[in-house]
Write a protein that holds these residues in place. Structure first.
Motif, mmCIF file in Angstrom:
data_model
loop_
_atom_site.group_PDB
_atom_site.id
_atom_site.type_symbol
_atom_site.label_atom_id
_atom_site.label_comp_id
_atom_site.label_asym_id
_atom_site.label_seq_id
_atom_site.Cartn_x
_atom_site.Cartn_y
_atom_site.Cartn_z
ATOM 1 N N GLY A 25 0.832 -1.198 0.000
ATOM 2 C CA GLY A 25 0.000 0.000 0.000
ATOM 3 C C GLY A 25 0.863 1.242 0.000
ATOM 4 N N ARG A 49 -1.249 -1.685 -5.849
ATOM 5 C CA ARG A 49 -1.906 -2.283 -7.018
ATOM 6 C C ARG A 49 -2.309 -1.242 -8.057
ATOM 7 N N ARG A 59 -6.538 8.845 -7.849
ATOM 8 C CA ARG A 59 -6.379 7.495 -8.399
ATOM 9 C C ARG A 59 -7.423 6.580 -7.786
ATOM 10 N N GLY A 61 -7.435 3.642 -6.230
ATOM 11 C CA GLY A 61 -7.288 3.018 -4.910
ATOM 12 C C GLY A 61 -7.503 3.968 -3.743
ATOM 13 N N VAL A 62 -7.576 5.277 -4.036
ATOM 14 C CA VAL A 62 -7.798 6.266 -2.975
ATOM 15 C C VAL A 62 -8.986 7.148 -3.382
ATOM 16 N N ALA A 70 -8.576 17.160 5.553
ATOM 17 C CA ALA A 70 -7.874 18.114 6.416
ATOM 18 C C ALA A 70 -6.759 17.391 7.155
ATOM 19 N N ALA A 191 -0.350 -2.100 4.761
ATOM 20 C CA ALA A 191 -0.968 -0.766 4.829
ATOM 21 C C ALA A 191 -1.939 -0.639 3.661
ATOM 22 N N GLN A 344 -9.280 12.466 11.098
ATOM 23 C CA GLN A 344 -8.216 11.925 11.955
ATOM 24 C C GLN A 344 -7.248 10.960 11.260
ATOM 25 N N GLY A 345 -7.708 10.312 10.174
ATOM 26 C CA GLY A 345 -6.979 9.160 9.634
ATOM 27 C C GLY A 345 -5.500 9.400 9.351
HETATM 28 C C1 LIG Z 1 -14.297 10.163 2.447
HETATM 29 C C2 LIG Z 1 -13.059 10.194 3.306
HETATM 30 C C3 LIG Z 1 -12.564 11.409 3.769
HETATM 31 C C4 LIG Z 1 -11.440 11.424 4.585
HETATM 32 N N1 LIG Z 1 -11.013 12.621 5.080
HETATM 33 C C5 LIG Z 1 -9.921 12.656 5.863
HETATM 34 C C6 LIG Z 1 -9.446 13.882 6.388
HETATM 35 O O1 LIG Z 1 -10.038 14.945 6.205
HETATM 36 N N2 LIG Z 1 -8.312 13.861 7.138
HETATM 37 C C7 LIG Z 1 -7.646 12.693 7.399
HETATM 38 O O2 LIG Z 1 -6.617 12.731 8.082
HETATM 39 N N3 LIG Z 1 -8.076 11.523 6.929
HETATM 40 C C8 LIG Z 1 -9.184 11.467 6.167
HETATM 41 N N4 LIG Z 1 -9.613 10.270 5.685
HETATM 42 C C9 LIG Z 1 -8.859 9.062 6.011
HETATM 43 C C10 LIG Z 1 -7.591 8.971 5.159
HETATM 44 O O3 LIG Z 1 -7.917 9.005 3.795
HETATM 45 C C11 LIG Z 1 -6.803 7.703 5.503
HETATM 46 O O4 LIG Z 1 -6.686 7.595 6.901
HETATM 47 C C12 LIG Z 1 -5.414 7.753 4.892
HETATM 48 O O5 LIG Z 1 -5.466 7.656 3.495
HETATM 49 C C13 LIG Z 1 -4.510 6.614 5.386
HETATM 50 O O6 LIG Z 1 -5.075 5.429 4.944
HETATM 51 P P1 LIG Z 1 -4.195 4.182 4.480
HETATM 52 O O7 LIG Z 1 -2.965 4.645 3.804
HETATM 53 O O8 LIG Z 1 -4.075 3.273 5.639
HETATM 54 O O9 LIG Z 1 -5.181 3.468 3.441
HETATM 55 P P2 LIG Z 1 -5.718 3.989 2.046
HETATM 56 O O10 LIG Z 1 -5.573 5.448 1.916
HETATM 57 O O11 LIG Z 1 -7.071 3.401 1.889
HETATM 58 O O12 LIG Z 1 -4.733 3.328 0.993
HETATM 59 C C14 LIG Z 1 -4.634 1.947 0.789
HETATM 60 C C15 LIG Z 1 -3.624 1.718 -0.330
HETATM 61 O O13 LIG Z 1 -3.426 0.322 -0.494
HETATM 62 C C16 LIG Z 1 -3.497 -0.015 -1.876
HETATM 63 N N5 LIG Z 1 -3.947 -1.416 -1.915
HETATM 64 C C17 LIG Z 1 -5.132 -1.920 -1.501
HETATM 65 N N6 LIG Z 1 -5.143 -3.251 -1.635
HETATM 66 C C18 LIG Z 1 -3.945 -3.613 -2.138
HETATM 67 C C19 LIG Z 1 -3.352 -4.864 -2.479
HETATM 68 N N7 LIG Z 1 -3.999 -6.033 -2.319
HETATM 69 N N8 LIG Z 1 -2.093 -4.852 -2.972
HETATM 70 C C20 LIG Z 1 -1.401 -3.680 -3.138
HETATM 71 N N9 LIG Z 1 -1.921 -2.483 -2.836
HETATM 72 C C21 LIG Z 1 -3.174 -2.444 -2.322
HETATM 73 C C22 LIG Z 1 -4.479 0.990 -2.473
HETATM 74 O O14 LIG Z 1 -4.302 1.154 -3.860
HETATM 75 C C23 LIG Z 1 -4.093 2.252 -1.681
HETATM 76 O O15 LIG Z 1 -3.025 2.911 -2.301
HETATM 77 C C24 LIG Z 1 -10.764 10.220 4.904
HETATM 78 C C25 LIG Z 1 -11.259 9.003 4.435
HETATM 79 C C26 LIG Z 1 -12.406 8.981 3.674
HETATM 80 C C27 LIG Z 1 -12.952 7.650 3.206
#
Ligand SMILES: Cc1cc2nc3c(=O)[nH]c(=O)nc-3n(C[C@H](O)[C@H](O)[C@H](O)COP(=O)(O)OP(=O)(O)OC[C@H]3O[C@@H](n4cnc5c(N)ncnc54)[C@H](O)[C@@H]3O)c2cc1C
Length: 462
Positions: A25, A49, A59, A61-62, A70, A191, A344-345
């Motif tokens: 990720g 991916r 993109r 995946g996001v 924020a 991740a 918060q994420g």
């Molecule tokens: C509508 C919305 C609004 C948000 N607003 C905020 C905000 O204002 N402030 C904030 O701090 N957070 C916000 N968030 C949360 C924030 O987007 C996430 O906390 C942040 O992106 C960190 O997530 P992550 O990297 O763990 O997962 P994600 O961002 O979901 O990324 C997962 C990654 O893994 C990849 N992936 C998935 N499966 C596979 C696989 N099998 N093999 C290889 N790659 C894979 C995907 O392509 C992607 O790149 C929001 C979330 C949503 C849904």
């Protein structure tokens, strides 16, 4: 013998450097993890991916990248530590920065917080678009020595030792031609986001998946980019109106450039915002302050409204597992995905990066045991605040034991006082920004101001 993660770490263990780590990720959490891991491992391979764009664009995946994102001050601090110079670069490129209360219209739970005074904590808020933030972070991580980012490759499963006590790598499937290969690793970090592949992979390896805490919120986001006339909102660079008891809808308007703004409308179950361009603005009318609504009516739409459904906040209790394989960690939303309205994420991902750095500083022995507990401590406050706020809305179902009702009643009093008292407003913002523990609100000085504020002025809803 399977590894028992309840065993405490051995403090005498040396702190090795070297080896290969694979991060699955390449979104915010994966990139933050890779940044920290690059200090401890010779090689870090980040796999995603998606086709990762050269430019700062959305993109597949996001999908949340098309909606208001924020960065709370706790995340800003994390960015400062992980990527020195990045925030200065943003500012030099014209990314809006919020430094004074007057620049932020913030109305959580039906209370418009006082916009007077100056922030005692100097951590400002930066407002790049989400793709811009991720693109800049990705380029910096990709340029680190020993780091390689591989895109268009899907993680399909884990490989392990015959006795399954240790993860030895990951099975990858190349998108396009479906070619499979195994990538060996000393440590694999999942991740991959809230989908949480590790829960299934653990079962495949013969382990119990973690217990999940869930709060069904049934939120819908609808967003579009707008061009606003310069100065249309005076000094305000961000307008956030949260849902409140009796009104389960909200809106965020974020400035991303001189005249570029993003408007995100939010509604809980049964009160979802429409995607029809005509109805979209009407939804904002009872939510936004009237002068902001007027500015929105005069704005030029830059694209069509797009929607995102968010069914439930999910917290996976990895820290409570008794058995977990060596050589595997879970990170970011894959551990805990919060109702996004609280923003918060990404900040919690930065706090997890801090936890990971702290744990790696003490060596790699029992890394999962130590990391899951350290991460859980940092997640706990954010989770309790998000869940508590959600449960203040009758639309959200879930148990409301006495402590939750008392805490929500107290927070409502704090926000009431914060409408006029800049000191209380700042304390509240610090807590909501994950910079301070909610316990600071129980300081006798703050409690005194809260009581006085509530005595002198009745609650005002905005
Ligand atoms: C509508 C919305 C609004 C948000 N607003 C905020 C905000 O204002 N402030 C904030 O701090 N957070 C916000 N968030 C949360 C924030 O987007 C996430 O906390 C942040 O992106 C960190 O997530 P992550 O990297 O763990 O997962 P994600 O961002 O979901 O990324 C997962 C990654 O893994 C990849 N992936 C998935 N499966 C596979 C696989 N099998 N093999 C290889 N790659 C894979 C995907 O392509 C992607 O790149 C929001 C979330 C949503 C849904």
């Amino acid at each position: 013998m399977p590894d028992d993660i309840a065993r405490p770490p051995d403090p005498a263990e040396p702190r090795p450097r070297g080896g290969h780590c694979v991060v699955l990720g390449a979104s915010i959490a994966g990139l933050f993890a890779a940044r920290v891991l690059s200090d401890a491992f010779d090689r870090v391979t980040v796999v995603d991916r998606d086709a990762l764009p050269e430019t700062d664009e959305n993109r597949r995946g996001v999908p949340q990248g098309r909606h208001a994102h924020a960065i709370l001050p706790a995340g800003t601090r994390g960015l400062q530590q992980l990527f020195p110079g990045l925030l200065e670069e943003f500012e030099a490129d014209g990314v809006p920065v919020v430094r004074e209360p007057v620049e932020m219209h913030f109305a959580p739970g039906g209370h418009l917080l006082c916009q007077e005074g100056r922030y005692a904590d100097p951590t400002p808020t930066y407002q790049p678009t989400r793709p811009r933030l991720e693109g800049q972070v990705r380029r910096r991580v990709g340029a680190l020595p020993g780091v390689e980012i591989i895109d268009r490759c899907e993680a399909a499963g884990l490989t392990g030792t015959p006795d399954r006590t240790r993860v030895t790598g990951v099975r990858l499937v190349r998108r396009g031609d479906g070619a499979e290969r195994e990538l060996a690793a000393d440590l694999v970090v999942d991740a991959t986001g809230r989908g949480g592949r590790t829960t299934r992979w653990l079962s495949d390896l013969g382990y119990e998946p973690p217990r999940e805490d869930r709060i069904a919120v049934d939120i819908k986001y609808v967003s579009r980019n707008l061009r606003l006339a310069p100065g249309a909102l005076g000094r305000r660079k961000v307008v956030i109106v949260g849902a409140a008891p009796g009104r389960p809808t909200g809106a965020t308007l974020l400035q991303h450039g001189a005249d570029h703004w993003m408007l995100t409308l939010i509604g809980y179950g049964g009160h979802h915002p429409p995607t029809d361009p005509g109805e979209f603005l009407e939804f904002a009318k009872p939510v936004m302050p009237s002068d902001v609504f007027e500015a929105l009516c005069a704005a030029e739409p830059l694209d069509d409204p797009v929607a995102h459904r968010y069914p439930a906040s999910v917290r996976r209790r990895y820290e409570r597992l008794e058995r977990f394989p060596e050589g595997l960690l879970v990170f970011g939303d894959a551990i805990c995905s919060f109702n996004p309205v609280y923003g918060q994420g990404m900040s919690v991902a930065a706090l997890q990066a801090d936890a990971l750095r702290e744990c790696l500083g003490k060596g790699r022995d029992r890394l999962s045991y130590r990391f899951f507990r350290a991460a859980a401590r940092r997640i706990e406050v954010a989770w309790q605040m998000a869940v508590g706020s959600d449960l203040s809305l009758p639309e959200v179902t879930g148990p409301r034991p006495l402590p939750v009702r008392l805490t929500n009643a107290f927070f409502d009093r704090v926000m009431t006082a914060a409408e006029r008292d800049p000191v209380v407003a700042q304390e509240f913002v610090k807590v909501g920004s994950l910079l301070s523990s909610p316990l600071i609100l129980l300081h006798p000085r703050t409690v005194g101001r809260v009581l006085l504020g509530n005595l002198l002025h009745p609650a005002r809803r905005d």
